[in-house]
Scaffold this motif. Structure first.
Motif, PDB file in Angstrom:
ATOM      1  N   ASP A   1      46.370  39.971  43.231  1.00  0.00           N
ATOM      2  CA  ASP A   1      45.006  40.018  43.295  1.00  0.00           C
ATOM      3  C   ASP A   1      44.297  41.124  43.090  1.00  0.00           C
ATOM      4  O   ASP A   1      43.107  41.443  42.559  1.00  0.00           O
ATOM      5  CB  ASP A   1      44.899  39.721  44.907  1.00  0.00           C
ATOM      6  N   LYS A   2      45.124  42.360  43.374  1.00  0.00           N
ATOM      7  CA  LYS A   2      44.442  43.780  43.019  1.00  0.00           C
ATOM      8  C   LYS A   2      44.307  43.715  41.731  1.00  0.00           C
ATOM      9  O   LYS A   2      43.172  44.502  41.098  1.00  0.00           O
ATOM     10  CB  LYS A   2      45.439  44.791  43.632  1.00  0.00           C
TER      11      LYS A   2
ATOM     12  N   LYS B   1      44.032  34.675  32.784  1.00  0.00           N
ATOM     13  CA  LYS B   1      44.106  34.151  34.088  1.00  0.00           C
ATOM     14  C   LYS B   1      44.986  33.002  34.185  1.00  0.00           C
ATOM     15  O   LYS B   1      46.257  32.870  35.128  1.00  0.00           O
ATOM     16  CB  LYS B   1      42.947  34.019  34.626  1.00  0.00           C
TER      17      LYS B   1
ATOM     18  N   THR C   1      35.457  31.398  39.171  1.00  0.00           N
ATOM     19  CA  THR C   1      35.989  32.706  39.826  1.00  0.00           C
ATOM     20  C   THR C   1      35.161  33.666  39.000  1.00  0.00           C
ATOM     21  O   THR C   1      34.448  34.728  39.598  1.00  0.00           O
ATOM     22  CB  THR C   1      37.319  33.004  39.963  1.00  0.00           C
TER      23      THR C   1
ATOM     24  N   GLU D   1      32.287  36.340  40.262  1.00  0.00           N
ATOM     25  CA  GLU D   1      32.469  37.813  40.196  1.00  0.00           C
ATOM     26  C   GLU D   1      31.467  38.690  39.415  1.00  0.00           C
ATOM     27  O   GLU D   1      31.282  39.717  39.696  1.00  0.00           O
ATOM     28  CB  GLU D   1      33.967  38.053  39.656  1.00  0.00           C
ATOM     29  N   THR D   2      30.877  37.997  38.394  1.00  0.00           N
ATOM     30  CA  THR D   2      30.319  38.709  37.568  1.00  0.00           C
ATOM     31  C   THR D   2      28.848  38.442  37.113  1.00  0.00           C
ATOM     32  O   THR D   2      28.075  39.043  36.175  1.00  0.00           O
ATOM     33  CB  THR D   2      31.069  38.904  36.217  1.00  0.00           C
TER      34      THR D   2
ATOM     35  N   TRP E   1      43.610  41.538  39.406  1.00  0.00           N
ATOM     36  CA  TRP E   1      42.398  40.770  38.847  1.00  0.00           C
ATOM     37  C   TRP E   1      40.928  41.050  39.550  1.00  0.00           C
ATOM     38  O   TRP E   1      40.131  41.160  38.817  1.00  0.00           O
ATOM     39  CB  TRP E   1      42.609  39.291  39.125  1.00  0.00           C
ATOM     40  N   LYS E   2      41.055  41.773  40.450  1.00  0.00           N
ATOM     41  CA  LYS E   2      39.953  42.421  41.131  1.00  0.00           C
ATOM     42  C   LYS E   2      39.628  43.687  40.183  1.00  0.00           C
ATOM     43  O   LYS E   2      38.338  43.915  39.908  1.00  0.00           O
ATOM     44  CB  LYS E   2      40.250  42.946  42.642  1.00  0.00           C
ATOM     45  N   ASN E   3      40.570  44.404  39.618  1.00  0.00           N
ATOM     46  CA  ASN E   3      40.366  45.630  38.806  1.00  0.00           C
ATOM     47  C   ASN E   3      39.505  45.026  37.665  1.00  0.00           C
ATOM     48  O   ASN E   3      38.807  45.796  36.979  1.00  0.00           O
ATOM     49  CB  ASN E   3      41.469  46.311  38.685  1.00  0.00           C
ATOM     50  N   ARG E   4      40.195  43.789  37.073  1.00  0.00           N
ATOM     51  CA  ARG E   4      39.701  43.457  35.799  1.00  0.00           C
ATOM     52  C   ARG E   4      38.022  43.126  35.917  1.00  0.00           C
ATOM     53  O   ARG E   4      37.317  43.280  35.221  1.00  0.00           O
ATOM     54  CB  ARG E   4      40.479  42.269  35.258  1.00  0.00           C
ATOM     55  N   TYR E   5      37.687  42.398  37.192  1.00  0.00           N
ATOM     56  CA  TYR E   5      36.399  42.076  37.291  1.00  0.00           C
ATOM     57  C   TYR E   5      35.528  43.174  37.594  1.00  0.00           C
ATOM     58  O   TYR E   5      34.449  43.355  36.988  1.00  0.00           O
ATOM     59  CB  TYR E   5      36.142  40.876  38.498  1.00  0.00           C
ATOM     60  N   GLU E   6      36.105  44.040  38.250  1.00  0.00           N
ATOM     61  CA  GLU E   6      35.611  45.406  38.339  1.00  0.00           C
ATOM     62  C   GLU E   6      35.231  46.242  36.918  1.00  0.00           C
ATOM     63  O   GLU E   6      34.087  46.688  36.787  1.00  0.00           O
ATOM     64  CB  GLU E   6      36.038  46.361  39.417  1.00  0.00           C
TER      65      GLU E   6
END
Length: 289
Positions: free
Chosen positions: A153-154, A133, A226, A230-231, A156-161
């Motif tokens: 942003d999309k 990151k 973050t 997120e996790t 990184w959202k996918n990575r956290y998911e």
């Protein structure tokens, strides 16, 4: 004790790294902490033996921290008394070309502890949302992306998911997860890096590459905050431990791990009637020698 480590350092709700202490040590003295660690390590050894005998579950301990925060020494001092047959430590460095040819979670699947084992990740899949990151260009080595502009942003959202799904899958299949962030201050990190330079027996620990990363300390703190927010889930909680005093971080970590193992309801196997009969026969045979 006045401090419940498993409760006091568990991330609950919105986590703020600025509000998280790096130097807290409760009402313990260092001498008390050292003695407590010795006592708790014996309890950990017994629980690890029970988990090995039980053979139905595994424990994954994830350690994340900035350079010189004390990950290696924590592993040594906390897990030093555990039977090595029941414990595996994996240190994740920069991915190899083979690892880059797979998805970012692949190499971590390969290192997961089998049932009955404790697995320790010294750094982990979280590097993909921490160092990557701060240095998004590193993701280009995966060969899936064509430009740093792809890391929006999309992405990184996918990575956290992906990380959340990965950990949920593990939890649903018998692996209990404990995630520990050793929260060291920038001032204490400076002191420890200087110790590595000034003390000859520690020179081997120093890497010139640590200094450019140290200059990015604020960016790393933002990435950690973050990632933790997120996790951190009930099935895969984050614990943020004050790490300026290594002895305190070790005591807190061992008690968190012990509490986790105790909640796993581990049991020694119970023998059936046939096995008990065979034991009686074996005893008679040995007694008659």
């Amino acid at each position: 004790m006045d401090t419940n480590f498993s409760d006091d350092f568990l991330v609950k709700g919105k986590f703020s790294i600025k509000k998280s202490s790096t130097a807290y040590e409760g009402k313990l003295t260092k001498e008390e902490g050292v003695q407590l660690l010795i006592k708790e390590k014996e309890k950990l050894r017994e629980l690890q033996e029970k988990m090995y005998a039980d053979g139905s579950q595994s424990l994954l301990v994830i350690l994340q921290a900035m350079d010189a925060a004390g990950k290696d020494s924590l592993i040594e001092h906390v897990f030093g008394g555990v039977n090595p047959q029941g414990c595996n430590v994996t240190s994740f460095k920069t991915p190899s070309s083979k690892e880059y040819s797979h998805d970012f979670l692949w190499r971590h699947y390969l290192a997961l502890p089998q049932k009955g084992m404790i697995g320790i990740f010294n750094r982990s899949h979280y590097e993909s949302v921490l160092v990557c990151k701060v240095h998004p260009e590193y993701n280009l080595s995966e060969k899936t992306w064509s430009s740093v502009k792809d890391f929006d942003d999309k992405f990184w959202k996918n990575r956290y998911e992906s990380i959340r799904n990965f950990e949920q899958h593990l939890a649903q299949n018998g692996t209990t997860i404990v995630k520990i962030f050793l929260n060291v201050s920038k001032g204490e990190q400076k002191k420890r890096l200087l110790d590595r330079i000034n003390e000859q027996e520690k020179n081997w620990k120093f890497s010139a590459a640590d200094l450019p990363e140290r200059a990015l300390f604020p960016q790393y703190m933002e990435a950690y905050e973050t990632a933790i927010n997120e996790t951190s889930k009930d099935h895969a909680p984050w614990y943020v431990l004050p790490a300026d005093n290594k002895w305190f971080a070790r005591v807190a970590a061992v008690q968190i791990i012990i509490d986790t193992l105790e909640k796993m309801n581990l049991k020694y196997p119970e023998l059936g009637e046939k096995e008990k009969s065979e034991l009686d026969k074996a005893k008679k045979t040995l007694d008659s020698e």
